[in-house]
Design an enzyme around this catalytic site. Sequence first.
Site, short mmCIF file in Angstrom:
data_model
loop_
_atom_site.label_atom_id
_atom_site.label_comp_id
_atom_site.label_asym_id
_atom_site.label_seq_id
_atom_site.Cartn_x
_atom_site.Cartn_y
_atom_site.Cartn_z
N GLY A 14 -0.14 5.46 45.39
CA GLY A 14 -1.13 6.56 45.50
C GLY A 14 -2.04 6.40 46.70
O GLY A 14 -1.87 5.49 47.53
N CYS A 163 -16.85 6.33 43.80
CA CYS A 163 -16.98 6.36 45.28
C CYS A 163 -18.16 7.22 45.73
O CYS A 163 -18.72 6.99 46.81
CB CYS A 163 -15.69 6.86 45.91
N HIS A 258 -17.37 10.42 52.15
CA HIS A 258 -18.28 11.19 51.29
C HIS A 258 -19.69 11.12 51.85
O HIS A 258 -20.21 10.02 52.13
CB HIS A 258 -18.32 10.58 49.88
P1 NAP Z 1 -3.34 9.05 43.24
O1 NAP Z 1 -3.19 9.26 44.71
O2 NAP Z 1 -3.05 10.21 42.35
O3 NAP Z 1 -2.40 7.80 42.82
C1 NAP Z 1 -2.21 7.50 41.48
C2 NAP Z 1 -1.34 6.26 41.28
O4 NAP Z 1 -1.18 6.05 39.86
C3 NAP Z 1 0.08 6.40 41.86
O5 NAP Z 1 0.53 5.15 42.31
C4 NAP Z 1 0.90 6.83 40.63
O6 NAP Z 1 2.26 6.46 40.70
C5 NAP Z 1 0.21 6.02 39.53
N1 NAP Z 1 0.43 6.64 38.21
C6 NAP Z 1 0.23 7.94 37.87
N2 NAP Z 1 0.59 8.14 36.59
C7 NAP Z 1 1.03 6.95 36.11
C8 NAP Z 1 1.56 6.50 34.88
N3 NAP Z 1 1.72 7.33 33.84
N4 NAP Z 1 1.93 5.21 34.75
C9 NAP Z 1 1.78 4.34 35.78
N5 NAP Z 1 1.29 4.71 36.99
C10 NAP Z 1 0.92 5.98 37.16
O7 NAP Z 1 -4.83 8.59 42.87
P2 NAP Z 1 -5.88 7.76 43.78
O8 NAP Z 1 -6.78 8.67 44.50
O9 NAP Z 1 -5.13 6.72 44.51
O10 NAP Z 1 -6.79 7.09 42.66
C11 NAP Z 1 -6.41 5.91 41.98
C12 NAP Z 1 -7.57 5.42 41.11
O11 NAP Z 1 -8.67 5.07 41.97
C13 NAP Z 1 -8.10 6.49 40.15
O12 NAP Z 1 -8.46 5.87 38.95
C14 NAP Z 1 -9.32 7.05 40.88
O13 NAP Z 1 -10.28 7.59 40.00
C15 NAP Z 1 -9.85 5.80 41.58
N6 NAP Z 1 -10.62 6.06 42.79
C16 NAP Z 1 -10.16 6.88 43.77
C17 NAP Z 1 -10.90 7.07 44.93
C18 NAP Z 1 -10.44 7.95 46.06
O14 NAP Z 1 -11.21 8.13 47.03
N7 NAP Z 1 -9.24 8.52 46.01
C19 NAP Z 1 -12.12 6.41 45.08
C20 NAP Z 1 -12.57 5.56 44.06
C21 NAP Z 1 -11.81 5.39 42.93
P3 NAP Z 1 3.39 7.48 41.27
O15 NAP Z 1 3.19 7.55 42.76
O16 NAP Z 1 4.65 6.83 40.89
O17 NAP Z 1 3.16 8.80 40.61
#
Ligand code: NAP
Length: 367
Positions: A14, A163, A258
């Site tokens: 992700g 974040c 942000h």
């Molecule tokens: P993302 O791009 O949607 O990536 C999600 C990840 O989780 C992917 O590797 C996905 O795998 C995996 N996943 C989804 N469904 C799953 C399941 N049922 N079983 C196992 N793995 C699964 O999200 P992201 O932005 O990277 O965010 C990841 C986490 O960090 C979240 O909890 C978010 O709240 C937190 N976060 C994000 C940010 C930000 O700026 N984006 C900042 C702080 C915190 P596949 O690729 O195989 O679908």
Amino acid sequence: MAQKIPVGILGATGMVGQQYISLLNDHPWFEVRFAAASPRSAGKKYAEATAGRWQLAKTYAPDVGSIIVEDANDVSRAVAAFKKGECSFVFSALEMGKDETRTLEEQYAAAGIPVISNASAHRWTPDVPVLIAEINPEHTDIIPVQKKSRGWDRGFIAVKPNCSIQSYMKPLHALAQAGFPAQRLIVTTMQAVSGAGYPGVPSLDMLDNVVPYIGGEEEKSEREPLKIFGFIDNDVFKNAEFPKISACCNRVPVTDGHIACVSLEFMDKKPSLDEIKKIWAAYKGVPQEAGLPFAPKQPIIYREEDNRPQPRKDRDADKAMAVVIGRLRPCNVFDVRFTALSHNTVRGAAGGGILNAELLKYKGFLG
Ligand code: NAP
């Protein structure tokens, strides 16, 4: 060179997972040897699983591209990797339901694999620390309590906060340490689209537009600072009572970074604008004192130009780990106001997680 600690990434495919892979490329202490994601990616080589959706300019090392992605729901795969010396602990960047994430992260910890998480699932779990390495490194003291009460010998869970609050937490902490704690805060954020993960918000909702709603974000922004500014008393977290925060969170068409526009009322003593700038410039914490590899040299950078900070120009300051502030001026309603910026997928996610892991290693919890 001492042997590096092998680490795993849950959610490696992700938006945040990709940042972990990229940032850990040349890390002096840690190296990525294990990657896991959803069953959709499991069984593929990492290069194959991210083909066509790799989001960063910097790519991954060839040996990472050939790692076979595991199903993150199958904890036994990480345990097998641990036994082979390929996964000492995991960074969690999973995007799943809260209950599922909470249970899964606990299963890893119970199986002896420490979890350093970006997910929100455990931020309100009473025995889990929510760490910003410069602000509350002493909150790691809860980890032995957590391990003992749950019967975990090697595993534990530590998380980082949302974040959206990253850009103003250190400035507030610096002021509080100098004797000027905040009583009330009105915050309006302008948050980048990468904060919603990949593929995130549909482009037709985002282009030429601002979306004045990010599910759960305002509640997190108002509550999480109170745990971070709290303390441990008799093995239990006591939340701070202040500052009271009113947050309005908006999604804007910016890729990364942000921004928060903050109006601040001090508790009693009110510093001058010059004093505030001096306090921010002098601010340092354990990561700086210990020389942790991901610690920004100057955690708070103040820009004097009227039109800074800007995401495109300032988000990468000091490896994207510094907070950049500008526009400090008097406020007609509260005491002062300012604009703060931090990189959401680096300082606010993977970089912040790595710095927390470095802190935990420095304090003897990992290795
Ligand atoms: P993302 O791009 O949607 O990536 C999600 C990840 O989780 C992917 O590797 C996905 O795998 C995996 N996943 C989804 N469904 C799953 C399941 N049922 N079983 C196992 N793995 C699964 O999200 P992201 O932005 O990277 O965010 C990841 C986490 O960090 C979240 O909890 C978010 O709240 C937190 N976060 C994000 C940010 C930000 O700026 N984006 C900042 C702080 C915190 P596949 O690729 O195989 O679908």
